[in-house]
Write an enzyme that holds these catalytic residues in place. Structure first.
Site, mmCIF file in Angstrom:
data_model
loop_
_atom_site.group_PDB
_atom_site.id
_atom_site.type_symbol
_atom_site.label_atom_id
_atom_site.label_comp_id
_atom_site.label_asym_id
_atom_site.label_seq_id
_atom_site.Cartn_x
_atom_site.Cartn_y
_atom_site.Cartn_z
ATOM 1 N N SER A 53 0.955 -1.116 0.132
ATOM 2 C CA SER A 53 0.004 0.006 -0.054
ATOM 3 C C SER A 53 0.882 1.391 -0.099
ATOM 4 C CB SER A 53 -0.804 0.165 1.371
ATOM 5 O OG SER A 53 -1.571 1.335 1.244
ATOM 6 N N VAL A 58 7.614 2.050 4.333
ATOM 7 C CA VAL A 58 8.266 1.482 3.144
ATOM 8 C C VAL A 58 7.833 1.815 1.701
ATOM 9 C CG1 VAL A 58 9.502 -0.448 2.710
ATOM 10 C CG2 VAL A 58 9.248 -0.037 5.029
ATOM 11 N N CYS A 59 6.585 1.429 1.541
ATOM 12 C CA CYS A 59 5.931 1.604 0.337
ATOM 13 C C CYS A 59 6.099 2.986 -0.337
ATOM 14 C CB CYS A 59 4.518 0.943 0.323
ATOM 15 S SG CYS A 59 4.171 -0.485 0.835
ATOM 16 N N ASP A 60 5.723 3.980 0.315
ATOM 17 C CA ASP A 60 5.866 5.305 0.253
ATOM 18 C C ASP A 60 7.332 5.523 -0.400
ATOM 19 O OD1 ASP A 60 4.912 8.257 0.944
ATOM 20 O OD2 ASP A 60 6.926 8.049 0.885
ATOM 21 N N THR A 63 8.180 3.806 -3.819
ATOM 22 C CA THR A 63 7.605 4.500 -4.982
ATOM 23 C C THR A 63 8.226 5.638 -5.193
ATOM 24 O OG1 THR A 63 5.472 3.276 -4.431
ATOM 25 C CG2 THR A 63 5.379 5.137 -5.954
#
Length: 165
Positions: A53, A58-60, A63
């Site tokens: 998500s 970490v996803c932020d 990306t």
């Protein structure tokens, strides 16, 4: 391969993809709800960055990192795929200034997650990973991150994309 989420084992749906495999097709949704398939980027080298998500730390970071690297990679298309709703992805991209990668949603039917063996059954999220697909649709790099909350190996993925050209 065993994958954990916060140290707990999870069940992964689909079959693992390996280097040398023909990249499986998939259908995901763009932020405008249009369908996007692997064939839409045919003839290009692709980095497919997979995150649970974009609304998590970490996803932020993952990306944003690939968005920063995108301008240094001529002829490479970067796709980020999560199960976030397309509306949430669009809002997040605008707030984060992410405009060089295609952020796509696998929410509808987990087409990507199942075809690439990266869908987490218990959470209906995608595990973390990175795939590089060359211009002839052959998988040249695969990383299934063993612990979903950890970062992938950015340098290895970027080098694989450069080598796939």
């Amino acid at each position: 391969m065993a994958i954990t989420f916060k140290g707990n084992p999870v069940t992964i749906l689909g079959n693992q993809v390996n280097v040398g495999d023909k990249a499986p097709d998939f259908t995901v949704l763009a932020n405008d709800l249009s369908e996007v398939t692997l064939a839409d980027s045919k003839g290009k080298v692709r980095i497919i960055s997979v995150v649970p998500s974009v609304d998590t730390g970490v996803c932020d970071e993952q990306t944003r990192r690939f968005n920063e690297e995108a301008s240094k990679l001529d002829g490479v298309e970067i796709l980020t795929i999560s199960v976030d709703l397309p509306f949430a992805q669009k809002r997040w991209c605008a707030a984060a200034g992410v405009d060089k990668v295609s952020v796509l949603s696998d929410h509808r039917d987990l087409s990507f997650g199942k075809n690439y063996g990266i869908a987490i059954e218990e959470l209906r999220l995608l595990a973390r990973g990175v795939f590089v697909v060359d211009s002839s649709d052959t998988v040249t790099y695969v990383e299934y991150v063993p612990e979903v909350t950890n970062h992938p190996n950015y340098e290895a993925a970027l080098e694989a994309a450069k080598a796939a050209k």
